[in-house]
Design a protein around this motif. Structure first.
Motif, short mmCIF file in Angstrom:
data_model
loop_
_atom_site.label_atom_id
_atom_site.label_comp_id
_atom_site.label_asym_id
_atom_site.label_seq_id
_atom_site.Cartn_x
_atom_site.Cartn_y
_atom_site.Cartn_z
N GLY A 12 37.40 47.10 36.09
CA GLY A 12 36.91 47.38 37.46
C GLY A 12 38.05 47.63 38.40
O GLY A 12 38.04 48.59 39.18
N MET A 13 39.06 46.78 38.29
CA MET A 13 40.20 46.90 39.17
C MET A 13 40.96 48.18 38.91
O MET A 13 41.40 48.87 39.83
N VAL A 16 39.11 50.97 40.49
CA VAL A 16 39.23 50.97 41.95
C VAL A 16 40.62 51.46 42.37
O VAL A 16 40.75 52.29 43.25
N ILE A 20 41.66 54.53 44.75
CA ILE A 20 42.45 54.33 45.97
C ILE A 20 43.70 55.22 45.96
O ILE A 20 44.00 55.90 46.93
N ARG A 23 42.92 58.87 46.41
CA ARG A 23 42.60 59.22 47.79
C ARG A 23 43.85 59.17 48.66
O ARG A 23 43.98 59.93 49.63
N ALA A 82 44.95 36.42 42.42
CA ALA A 82 43.85 35.71 43.07
C ALA A 82 44.31 34.33 43.50
O ALA A 82 43.62 33.62 44.20
N LYS A 101 44.13 38.64 46.22
CA LYS A 101 42.73 39.10 46.05
C LYS A 101 41.81 38.12 46.74
O LYS A 101 42.06 36.91 46.66
N PRO A 102 40.69 38.57 47.38
CA PRO A 102 40.40 39.99 47.62
C PRO A 102 41.15 40.50 48.85
O PRO A 102 41.44 39.72 49.73
N PHE A 103 41.41 41.77 48.85
CA PHE A 103 42.16 42.33 49.98
C PHE A 103 41.41 43.53 50.54
O PHE A 103 40.52 44.08 49.89
N THR A 105 41.45 47.39 51.51
CA THR A 105 42.12 48.60 51.01
C THR A 105 43.22 49.02 51.98
O THR A 105 44.34 49.36 51.58
N GLU B 631 38.05 33.66 38.98
CA GLU B 631 37.51 34.80 38.23
C GLU B 631 36.61 35.66 39.10
O GLU B 631 36.54 36.87 38.93
N LYS B 633 37.03 36.25 42.16
CA LYS B 633 37.80 37.01 43.13
C LYS B 633 38.04 38.45 42.68
O LYS B 633 38.02 39.38 43.49
N THR B 634 38.30 38.64 41.42
CA THR B 634 38.62 39.98 40.93
C THR B 634 37.45 40.96 41.11
O THR B 634 37.60 41.99 41.76
N THR B 637 36.97 41.70 44.68
CA THR B 637 37.98 42.63 45.18
C THR B 637 37.54 44.07 44.88
O THR B 637 37.63 44.95 45.74
N SER B 638 37.04 44.27 43.67
CA SER B 638 36.58 45.62 43.30
C SER B 638 35.43 46.05 44.20
O SER B 638 35.44 47.17 44.73
N LYS B 640 34.67 45.02 47.12
CA LYS B 640 35.12 45.28 48.48
C LYS B 640 35.79 46.67 48.56
O LYS B 640 35.53 47.45 49.48
N ALA B 641 36.61 46.94 47.56
CA ALA B 641 37.30 48.23 47.56
C ALA B 641 36.31 49.39 47.45
O ALA B 641 36.41 50.37 48.19
N TYR B 642 35.32 49.22 46.54
CA TYR B 642 34.30 50.27 46.41
C TYR B 642 33.59 50.48 47.73
O TYR B 642 33.34 51.59 48.18
N GLU B 644 34.56 49.82 50.75
CA GLU B 644 35.40 50.46 51.74
C GLU B 644 35.56 51.95 51.45
O GLU B 644 35.51 52.80 52.36
N LEU B 645 35.71 52.24 50.15
CA LEU B 645 35.82 53.65 49.76
C LEU B 645 34.54 54.41 50.10
O LEU B 645 34.58 55.52 50.65
N GLU B 648 34.38 55.13 53.69
CA GLU B 648 35.25 56.25 54.05
C GLU B 648 34.63 57.59 53.65
O GLU B 648 34.59 58.53 54.44
N ILE B 649 34.07 57.60 52.43
CA ILE B 649 33.49 58.85 51.91
C ILE B 649 32.29 59.27 52.74
O ILE B 649 32.16 60.42 53.15
N GLU B 652 33.48 60.66 55.87
CA GLU B 652 34.03 61.99 55.71
C GLU B 652 32.95 63.05 55.50
O GLU B 652 33.03 64.16 56.00
N ASP B 670 32.50 40.06 52.49
CA ASP B 670 33.44 39.16 53.19
C ASP B 670 32.95 37.71 53.14
O ASP B 670 33.74 36.77 52.97
N THR B 673 33.59 36.37 49.83
CA THR B 673 35.02 36.08 49.74
C THR B 673 35.32 34.72 50.37
O THR B 673 36.06 33.88 49.81
#
Lengths: 122, 842
Positions: A12-13, A16, A20, A23, A82, A101-103, A105, B631, B633-634, B637-638, B640-642, B644-645, B648-649, B652, B670, B673
């Motif tokens: 997954g990471m 992602v 990122i 982009r 993490a 983590k988590p952060f 982007t 565990e 968290k990972t 994180t994904s 959250k990133a998705y 945010e992406l 953005e998309i 756009e 959040d 988190t």
């Protein structure tokens, strides 16, 4: 555009990060573990990003190796973790920075920019 | 003296001349006789011889006259009076008259006086001396000089001292002295001088005597001067008083007359023995000794010193009444003896059995009793005490009011001694009751326990007694010591029972290890529980260091010592740590160590419980949470990133209308988190790993920042924070921010109807205080203490459950606590709550 090598054992990471970096316009080579980075037979990037908890050899050991090699010792290494104690671990391994983590982007992009500009890349 | 010798020589010459004269006379007479017998021849030669004789006589007479004159001249020139006494006629044959005259004695008068009655001019007291003087001559030899000193009155009536030296001067035919030659010297001056010396001597002696007399009269000690009287066998049989001082009577009570002897004063005989005094007289060494007078009932100390020589037989004796001192000494002795015996006596029965008679006979009383008061204080009863042989016993029960007056009872209640010298004049009402018991006098010492009168010790007598102060004090002290002993025995017994109970308790508490150590950590007590837990038997470990139950790491870090240190400093040391069993097995124990004080620190007691199972469960739980949240968290994180992406998309590509949905997704990510972070924090708190990153920052700015983040989470709440100042503090900025977010979020969450949330920060003397006030649901009193517990969440019947895991306040409280601050709440149900936290300056 900078060349980035990233190692993370979580698919997954990896996905992602791929999105990122794409982009953000960076060229990223992404590995699922750190073993390959311990062999000096790949073209060096402008920046390394290593997950702390890689399966097999962990990210901090990979970092220590990179920082021990003449060819790679001046390339910035950012550790992703993490763990809330990542800062202490990072200091011991010689890594240049870390992100917990988590952060957001946005924060990751800022951190990349900071280290790439420092080395004149990006 | 030389004059006298000359005189003696002269006398000898005179004697020779005299005998020659006599010889001549005898020759003349013989010749005359011859002439008569032969008349013829006589006639013939008569004329011739007569003439010759006459011529001779004339010559001789002239010669004698010349010699006599010469003697007279000589004798008149010496200073001494010279006389010749005719012992037969008792008259002077010769006086050197001029010298006599010069000395004031008229020779004519003297000759006359002498005829009238010999030596009339001699002092009557000295006449016998003169008689003696002359009586010595008839048998005296020629060389003998006989003397006499006597007083004589001259013609002017003045008494003079004369020294006469006499020698035989003429003897009768049968050799008896008929005449004495006296040479008389005037020795008045010498005698006067001598007497003056003697007088002065006496005067000095008198003065000295006066001085000492003054001293003797002034001293408190009795003084007497004694002369030892011996019998014919040389044994001392009595002593005569030569002198006494005024204190003598005061000390001995005996009025002595000077000149009387000891045997006349019986009481004195009891105190002093002649033998003592005789010894002093014999060897001259002073002697000090003490004696008791039964008659006086008093003790004396004597100091005997010889005065003068052994022959003087005089002893000076100093008396001193040392009764008070002696009594005190004896009182101390008996007190010490009783105290000594008390050490080995444990019960009242034993004490009175052993000491009752001793005390009773020392005080010369008939009873020595211990009475106990009944609960209501109305009666006293006993079977413990001492009653003198032949007396009635005072065992039994008595109504105390029948014997003691209200006033006496009041004294007893206060612990004051009651003294009765004579029951018959003390209180008429009780006198009869005492009479029935044959008691006439007594002392009662009340004994109090916890300020309550419980017992009494009493000495009682059948006769009236003038209790002396020292007796009252002594019986008080004895009673006190007996009571102390009894109380101590009682305490010891109580302690023994308590110890037995404690041991039973300890041994039954097998789930707990109870260990007592010395201040150095040496095991003194090891309970059954300790044996079970650690595997050592009490025999194995007692006397050894308790360090062996700690792990080597803890021993290395000096943990055993630190634990004792904390316990002695703060009164308690809590710890939860791994320990070692005898076989090396590790187990986790929760323990409390406390110091043991007995005036000073005497050791420590530690109570421990094996909580290995609980510890392991907690550990597993915390590990699980840590791993799980880590565990989580990972993927978060994904996500959250998705998200945010995606945002953005969408932005756009112009799908802005759907942004709100994705925004909500991001907010939920959040929250997720935040939950994961809380879980991790919780495990860290329980592991004691919550680390702080202290830095200086502006608290007001932080509050404003967090309010800005939160104010969009609710439309119906208004976050109020009015400040324009900066407020710089030293703290972990992130963690304090976390606390603020938690408290403000809670305020929003528990004010479901909306309203103002008022935030305030103020500077106090020792730190800063922040308050977050809401007007929401409030917290009921029974819950207010639970809200800071881990995993607690307010749930009431009236309200719906709110999202969250109930970790927020637990974490917030832990963070503030790590800053050495305080977090608390004031709340009223349905009116709202105010949460405060205080951070001290660093």
């Amino acid at each position: 555009m900078a060349r980035i090598i990233l190692a993370d054992d979580d698919p997954g990471m990896r996905d992602v990060f791929h999105l990122i970096f794409k982009r953000a316009g960076h060229e990223a080579t992404i590995y699922a573990n750190g073993e390959l980075l311990m062999e000096n037979n790949y073209p060096l990037p402008d920046l390394f990003i290593l997950d702390k908890q890689l399966s097999g050899i962990n990210g901090l050991e990979v970092c220590r190796f990179l920082k021990s090699q003449d060819r790679s010792k001046n390339i910035p290494v950012i550790i992703i973790s993490a763990s809330p104690y990542v800062k202490q671990n990072v200091d011991a391994s010689g890594a240049d920075d870390f992100i917990e983590k988590p952060f957001k982007t946005k924060d990751l992009i800022l951190l990349l920019g900071k280290h790439l500009s420092k080395n004149g890349a990006g | 003296m030389s004059d006298s010798n000359n005189l003696v020589q002269l006398v000898n010459d005179l004697k020779v001349a005299n005998s020659e004269l006599m010889e001549a006379r005898r020759a003349a007479l013989n010749m005359m006789e011859d002439a008569i017998q032969s008349k013829e021849a006589l006639r013939k030669s008569e004329e011739k011889y007569r003439l010759k004789l006459e011529q001779e006589v004339r010559e001789r007479t002239t010669e004698i006259k010349e010699q006599s004159h010469y003697i007279k001249r000589v004798t008149e020139t010496v200073p001494d009076m010279i006389s010749v006494t005719d012992l037969v006629k008792g008259e002077f044959k010769y006086l050197n008259t001029e010298v006599f005259k010069a000395q004031g004695f008229d020779p004519v008068k003297m000759k006359k006086n002498n005829r009238d009655g010999p030596d009339k001019y001699v002092h009557p007291d000295d006449r016998h001396l003169i008689v003696d003087y002359f009586q010595k001559f008839p048998t005296a030899s020629d060389d003998e000089v006989i003397t006499a000193e006597y007083r004589a009155q001259d013609d002017a009536g003045v008494w003079k001292w004369l020294l006469v030296r006499g020698r035989p001067f003429q003897r009768s035919d049968d050799g008896v002295v008929t005449h004495v030659l006296n040479i008389i010297e005037n020795i008045t001056e010498r005698k006067t001088a001598e007497q003056e010396v003697l007088r002065l001597k006496d005067e000095v002696a008198q003065k000295a005597t006066d001085k000492y007399r003054k001293l003797y009269n002034a001293i408190d000690e009795g003084f007497c001067l004694l002369e030892v009287i011996y019998n014919t066998l040389g044994k001392a049989v009595d002593m005569r008083f030569l002198d006494v001082n005024p204190a003598f009577k005061k000390q001995t009570g005996v009025q002595v007359e000077i000149g009387q002897t000891f045997l006349n004063y019986h009481p004195l005989l009891e105190m002093v023995t002649f033998e003592w005094c005789e010894t002093v007289v014999q060897n001259g060494l002073p002697v000090r000794f003490t004696g008791f007078s039964k008659a006086k009932g008093r003790w004396y100390e004597y100091h005997a010193v010889r005065l003068g020589n052994r022959e003087d037989k005089q002893v000076a004796l100093l008396f001193n009444d040392i009764t008070e001192y002696k009594r005190n000494e004896q009182n101390q002795e008996i007190l010490a003896a009783i105290s000594q015996e008390l050490i080995t006596l444990n019960s009242a029965e034993e004490i009175f059995q052993r000491l009752g008679e001793k005390i009773g006979s020392y005080f010369q009383v008939v009873h020595c009793m211990l009475y106990e008061l009944t609960e209501n204080g109305e009666f006293v009863s006993t079977s413990i005490g001492w009653n003198a042989k032949g007396s009635r016993t005072l065992f039994g029960t008595y109504r105390i009011g029948d014997f003691l007056s209200d006033q006496q009872l009041a004294s007893c209640v206060k612990g004051e001694t009651v003294i009765v010298r004579d029951t018959s004049i003390d209180d008429p009402e009780t006198a009869e009751n005492f009479a029935a018991l044959e008691v006439r006098s007594f002392i009662v010492i009340p004994l109090l326990r916890d300020n309550r009168w419980r017992f009494l010790i009493s000495i009682l007598d059948t006769i009236p007694r003038q209790w002396r102060k020292d007796e009252i004090n002594l019986i008080g002290e004895i009673a006190h010591r007996i009571w102390m002993r009894l109380e101590r025995a009682r305490a010891e017994e109580a302690l023994r029972i308590s110890e037995a109970k404690l041991k039973a308790t300890m041994d039954s508490a097998t789930e707990y290890a109870i260990i007592a150590t010395s201040t150095e950590g040496i095991v003194e007590l090891w309970s059954t529980g300790a044996e079970k837990m650690f595997g050592y038997t009490p025999e194995e470990i007692t006397g050894k260091s308790a360090d062996i139950i700690f792990t080597p790491e803890d021993r290395e870090n000096n943990v055993p010592f630190k634990e004792m240190e904390t316990a002695s400093k703060t009164g308690k040391a809590n710890d939860e740590r791994w320990h070692l069993e005898k076989d090396g097995t590790r187990f986790f124990a929760s323990g409390v160590m406390a110091p043991i004080y007995d005036a000073t620190l005497t050791g420590f007691v530690k109570v421990a419980r094996d909580i290995t199972q609980r510890k392991l469960l907690e550990q597993q739980k915390d590990d699980f949470i840590a791993v799980a949240s880590h565990e989580l968290k990972t993927p978060v994180t994904s996500i959250k990133a998705y998200t945010e992406l995606l945002m953005e998309i969408l932005q756009e590509e112009g799908y802005g209308d759907n942004m709100q949905l994705v925004g909500k997704l991001d907010a939920q990510v959040d929250r997720l988190t935040e939950l994961i972070r809380s879980l991790l924090d919780t495990t860290r708190i329980s592991e004691g790993e919550l680390a702080l990153n202290i830095q200086e920052f502006d608290l007001n700015a932080l509050i404003t920042e967090r309010i800005d983040e939160l104010k969009f989470t609710s439309d119906i709440h208004r976050l109020v924070f009015n400040t324009s100042d900066t407020l710089h503090i030293q703290a972990d900025k992130e963690r304090i921010g976390q606390v603020l977010v938690n408290l403000i979020s809670n305020a929003i969450k528990y004010s479901p109807k909306g309203g103002d949330i008022t935030i305030a920060a103020s500077t106090l003397k020792e730190g800063v205080q922040v308050s977050i006030h809401d007007t929401g649901l409030g917290i009921s009193a029974d819950l207010i203490n639970k809200i800071f517990d881990r995993f607690y969440r307010a749930r009431t019947a009236q309200i719906e459950t709110f999202p969250g895991m109930g970790l927020g306040l637990y974490i917030a409280a832990a963070i503030i606590s790590r800053h050495k601050g305080r977090l608390w709440v004031d709340s009223q149900p349905k009116k709202g709550s105010t949460f405060y936290f205080f951070l001290p300056y660093r």
